[in-house]
Scaffold this motif. Structure first.
Motif, short mmCIF file in Angstrom:
data_model
loop_
_atom_site.label_atom_id
_atom_site.label_comp_id
_atom_site.label_asym_id
_atom_site.label_seq_id
_atom_site.Cartn_x
_atom_site.Cartn_y
_atom_site.Cartn_z
N VAL A 90 38.47 -3.62 12.95
CA VAL A 90 38.48 -3.83 11.71
C VAL A 90 39.67 -2.95 11.15
O VAL A 90 39.49 -1.52 11.22
CB VAL A 90 36.89 -3.20 10.59
N PHE A 91 39.85 -3.99 9.49
CA PHE A 91 41.64 -3.06 9.14
C PHE A 91 41.08 -3.38 7.78
O PHE A 91 39.78 -3.81 7.36
CB PHE A 91 42.46 -4.09 9.54
N ALA A 92 42.46 -2.17 7.03
CA ALA A 92 41.67 -2.56 5.03
C ALA A 92 42.89 -2.74 5.29
O ALA A 92 44.58 -2.55 5.98
CB ALA A 92 41.27 -1.05 4.93
N ALA A 93 43.45 -3.25 3.60
CA ALA A 93 44.86 -3.18 3.72
C ALA A 93 45.15 -3.89 1.59
O ALA A 93 43.86 -4.56 1.34
CB ALA A 93 45.05 -4.95 4.34
N ILE A 94 46.01 -3.59 1.64
CA ILE A 94 46.14 -3.89 0.27
C ILE A 94 47.20 -3.87 -0.48
O ILE A 94 48.53 -3.12 0.46
CB ILE A 94 45.74 -2.84 -0.94
N LYS A 95 47.50 -4.25 -1.23
CA LYS A 95 49.19 -4.90 -1.74
C LYS A 95 49.62 -3.66 -2.23
O LYS A 95 48.90 -2.89 -3.42
CB LYS A 95 49.42 -6.31 -3.01
N ASP A 96 50.52 -3.36 -2.54
CA ASP A 96 51.68 -2.37 -3.32
C ASP A 96 52.01 -3.58 -3.97
O ASP A 96 52.20 -4.58 -4.97
CB ASP A 96 53.05 -1.40 -2.24
N LEU A 97 52.83 -2.33 -5.50
CA LEU A 97 53.30 -3.07 -6.46
C LEU A 97 54.27 -4.85 -6.29
O LEU A 97 54.39 -5.37 -7.08
CB LEU A 97 53.80 -2.04 -7.68
N SER A 98 55.36 -3.75 -4.95
CA SER A 98 55.62 -5.35 -5.11
C SER A 98 55.21 -6.62 -3.75
O SER A 98 56.40 -7.09 -4.12
CB SER A 98 56.75 -4.66 -3.89
N GLY A 99 53.85 -6.64 -3.72
CA GLY A 99 53.53 -7.67 -3.06
C GLY A 99 53.11 -7.35 -1.77
O GLY A 99 52.74 -8.57 -0.90
N VAL A 100 53.77 -6.24 -1.26
CA VAL A 100 54.16 -5.92 0.59
C VAL A 100 52.10 -5.81 0.14
O VAL A 100 51.63 -4.19 -0.10
CB VAL A 100 54.78 -4.80 1.07
N TYR A 101 51.60 -5.83 1.16
CA TYR A 101 50.42 -5.44 2.28
C TYR A 101 50.48 -4.04 2.72
O TYR A 101 51.26 -4.16 3.27
CB TYR A 101 50.09 -6.38 2.69
N HIS A 102 49.47 -3.60 2.48
CA HIS A 102 49.85 -2.43 3.82
C HIS A 102 48.81 -1.70 4.25
O HIS A 102 47.76 -2.05 3.92
CB HIS A 102 49.74 -0.81 3.12
N VAL A 103 49.41 -1.89 5.91
CA VAL A 103 47.69 -2.19 6.87
C VAL A 103 46.65 -1.15 7.16
O VAL A 103 47.57 -0.51 8.43
CB VAL A 103 47.56 -3.53 7.71
N VAL A 104 45.78 0.24 7.47
CA VAL A 104 45.36 0.97 8.09
C VAL A 104 43.47 0.43 8.51
O VAL A 104 43.42 -1.07 8.15
CB VAL A 104 44.95 1.91 7.39
N THR A 105 44.12 1.33 9.24
CA THR A 105 42.79 1.48 10.80
C THR A 105 41.27 2.17 9.93
O THR A 105 42.09 2.55 9.17
CB THR A 105 42.43 1.11 12.39
N LEU A 106 39.80 1.48 10.28
CA LEU A 106 39.54 2.13 9.55
C LEU A 106 38.90 3.16 10.82
O LEU A 106 37.63 3.76 9.78
CB LEU A 106 37.94 0.70 8.88
N GLY A 107 39.57 2.96 11.17
CA GLY A 107 39.49 4.34 12.29
C GLY A 107 37.68 4.31 13.48
O GLY A 107 37.25 2.86 13.02
N ASP A 108 37.64 5.42 14.28
CA ASP A 108 36.53 5.50 15.21
C ASP A 108 35.00 5.74 14.36
O ASP A 108 34.99 6.34 13.25
CB ASP A 108 36.30 6.59 16.14
N GLY A 109 34.61 4.89 14.97
CA GLY A 109 32.94 5.06 14.16
C GLY A 109 32.97 3.67 14.02
O GLY A 109 31.95 3.04 14.94
#
Length: 636
Positions: A348-367
């Motif tokens: 499972v990953f989380a993502a959100i756009k920055d002000l320029s409209g580019v998604y930044h993706v991060v893992t939700l980590g162990d657990g």
């Protein structure tokens, strides 16, 4: 000919997504000496789609070693299989080869074990979680919020079939939708099959429900008028349907039109944006490689979907499988993927756009994530409780969780409200309290203006706010703030009248508590007739000045003190002064000032301001000085 027939059956099973049967038949062919690249390719895919990554990696290794024209995607899939088998160094090396052959920007470093584990460690330890009570020995997954105290989830418990939940399903496994009650600790209980026309003899899964509980989008096999729909090759795909809540039952089920659905590809796993203006979903359209991507389409009131289907950018979609999107109240997009580097299987990953409209993706980590498939993540943005599913226990089960801290992005996603508060005379206002209330009228925070009159506050997106500006000496102001978008910066700046300043004869005077407005406004004395308490017409002009000041300065209240001269009996004078104070207060209130802002007290002859006490001969002018009213400033 017999061998050709068995191979044909294997290929037919593969086309039908019956991968377990295909694995059996392909392995029979290998034992009989068939070692073709095509066979190992399809066998590898069959293992891959059933999460048997070590066997998939073995097959893909043979494919790449014995073919010079293998699709580049197989380098990517081979790297995935190695990564999911925790062979991180080998995975990074294959990814480097993939980027070299594809000519794309080399991102193989993201698959490096040290960097990967550092990113996972950074996001880990943010949750407490546990399995829920409704899990069965069969497949149970999902957990879509339905109102404040229920969820709808998918289960195969009534069919007795343990299934592998993949992008495409085996037609012999039946999933139905159930409701369950949310307990106080986030558990689930009292499972009941969803009422209405949603559940059929085939698969139903992954619903998305509007906040008002009236419309539900959900996934189902291509099932129309009591029979399965098929493409020209006889394959049944997944489609998204919509149903309406009619008296507690889900009725009026309809298939979403093209370009959402088609008989020639699958669309599944709908999810709503926080403002319900967009519908996210998963589809394998235009992708013959067997992978799925996340798309978005506009959504209108009443559940009407637009035709502006857009595939999300490459920061989200990979050559792997992206699936199970969910967007929380903050606008963070959660999804599962095996194409982004992770712990293995679907993470499972989380993502959100920055002000320029580019998604930044991060893992939700162990657990939340494990070396198995982890998916169907959903979170309540208010209490930070939610559900995800995983087959880490050997079968698909639902886990409840509490998020103790949000995902860590490399930039701040919260919107900001800011502004500058000044006096109309030009100077900044320091120390104004800005009380911020949410859409439930709960005070969420208070910030104060600095010496330059500036304030700033971080807020949650997609929430209606009310800002209340308060300080002694200025009029309270209320600003309604419609929902903010993530990272939005919105300014509310105002000028206020300094209630403690007043201009008299072109001179600015500063008032303070305890001052008498007679002196501040340079009023003519408020006179009363001898032994009377009727206000003279000449005095009404002066009282109107006081009313005007109070009208524009709601923080100022008045204490009206009324006095008499010493002539007459003491008891009579006390009563007379009380009546004069009341008459003065009544006049001010009658002209528009709230009664709780004006209080009157009569002092009789107890507070003489000259020598004219009882028995002392004085002129009429001297006695007149004692027949006075005072208007003492009180600041609330």
């Amino acid at each position: 000919m017999g061998q050709d027939t068995r191979l044909e059956k294997a290929n037919e099973a593969y086309k039908k997504f019956a991968f377990i049967e295909a694995i059996k038949l392909y392995n029979e062919q290998i034992k009989k000496g068939n070692n073709s690249v095509e066979l190992y390719t399809k066998l590898g895919d069959s293992y891959y789609f059933n999460s048997n990554y070590p066997e998939a990696a073995n097959c893909y290794a043979k494919v790449l070693a014995n073919s010079n024209d293998s699709h580049l995607e197989y380098y990517f899939r081979y790297a995935q299989a190695l990564n999911n088998s925790q062979k991180y160094k080998e995975s990074e090396a294959v990814m480097k080869e993939y980027y070299k052959k594809s000519g794309k920007k080399d991102l193989s470093e993201d698959w490096n074990e040290i960097k990967l584990m550092e990113g996972i460690k950074k996001q880990s330890g943010r949750y407490t979680f546990k399995p829920v009570e409704i899990n069965t020995p069969f497949s149970d997954f999902g957990g879509t919020f339905y109102g404040a105290d229920k969820v709808i989830y998918s289960s195969a418990k009534d069919t007795g079939v343990i299934i592998k939940r993949k992008h495409s399903w085996n037609e012999k496994s039946f999933l139905k939708l159930y409701t369950a009650d949310i307990t106080t600790d986030g558990g689930l209980q009292n499972p009941v099959a969803v009422k209405g026309d949603v559940n059929t003899r085939y698969h139903q899964s992954s619903p998305a429900i509007t906040k008002d509980g009236k419309i539900m989008f959900f996934t189902r096999n291509n099932y129309v008028d009591g029979k399965l729909g098929e493409d020209k090759n006889g394959t049944t795909y997944l489609k998204i349907y919509v149903a309406h809540n009619i008296n507690g039952e889900w009725k009026d089920v309809k298939e979403l039109a093209y370009p959402i659905n088609s008989d020639g590809f699958s669309s599944a796993h709908p999810a709503l944006s926080p403002d319900e203006s967009e519908l996210y979903f998963v589809s394998d359209r235009g992708n013959s490689f067997g992978n799925s991507d996340i798309y978005v389409v506009s959504l209108k009131k009443g559940g009407y979907v637009g035709n502006d289907v857009t595939k999300l950018s490459d920061e989200i979609n990979t050559l792997g499988r992206e699936t199970y999107p969910f967007m929380d109240s903050s606008g963070v997009l959660y999804f599962s993927s095996d194409g982004h580097p992770g712990l293995g299987g679907l993470d499972v990953f989380a993502a959100i756009k920055d002000l320029s409209g580019v998604y930044h993706v991060v893992t939700l980590g162990d657990g939340v994530n494990s070396s198995n498939d982890d998916f169907a993540y959903a979170i309540n943005g208010k209490n930070k409780k939610g559900y995800f599913s995983s087959d880490r226990g050997g079968n698909d089960d639902i886990y409840s969780f509490t998020e103790n801290s949000p995902p860590i992005f490399d930039f701040d996603i919260n919107p900001i409200v800011f502004g500058t508060l000044k006096f109309t005379s030009g100077g900044p206002i320091e120390g104004v309290a800005v009380d911020i209330f949410n859409d439930k009228d709960e005070l969420v925070k208070t910030v104060y203006t600095d010496a330059q009159g500036k304030y700033k506050a971080d807020l949650e997106p997609f929430i209606d706010y009310k800002l209340v500006y308060k300080k002694s000496g200025i009029a309270e102001k209320i600003q309604i703030a419609p929902p903010f978008k993530p990272m939005e910066k919105r300014e509310y700046s105002f000028e206020f009248v300094n209630e403690m300043e007043v201009v008299v004869d072109n001179e600015t005077k500063t008032m303070k508590p305890g001052d008498d407005l007679n002196k501040v406004l340079d009023l003519k004395p408020i006179y009363f007739d001898y032994n009377g308490y009727n206000i003279r017409e000449s005095s009404k002009v002066e009282l109107n000045k006081i009313v005007d000041l109070l009208m524009t300065r709601p923080s100022i209240s008045l204490q009206v003190n009324s006095h008499t001269d010493s002539r007459g009996r003491d008891e009579f004078n006390m009563k007379l002064s009380q009546n004069r104070a009341k008459a003065t207060v009544d006049y001010i209130v009658k002209h528009g000032i709230a009664a709780d802002r004006v209080n009157g007290t009569g002092y009789g002859e107890t507070r003489l301001i000259n020598r004219c006490s009882n028995g002392v001969p004085c002129s009429e002018a001297e006695h007149q000085q004692n027949r006075r009213s005072e208007f003492i400033i009180i600041v609330k």
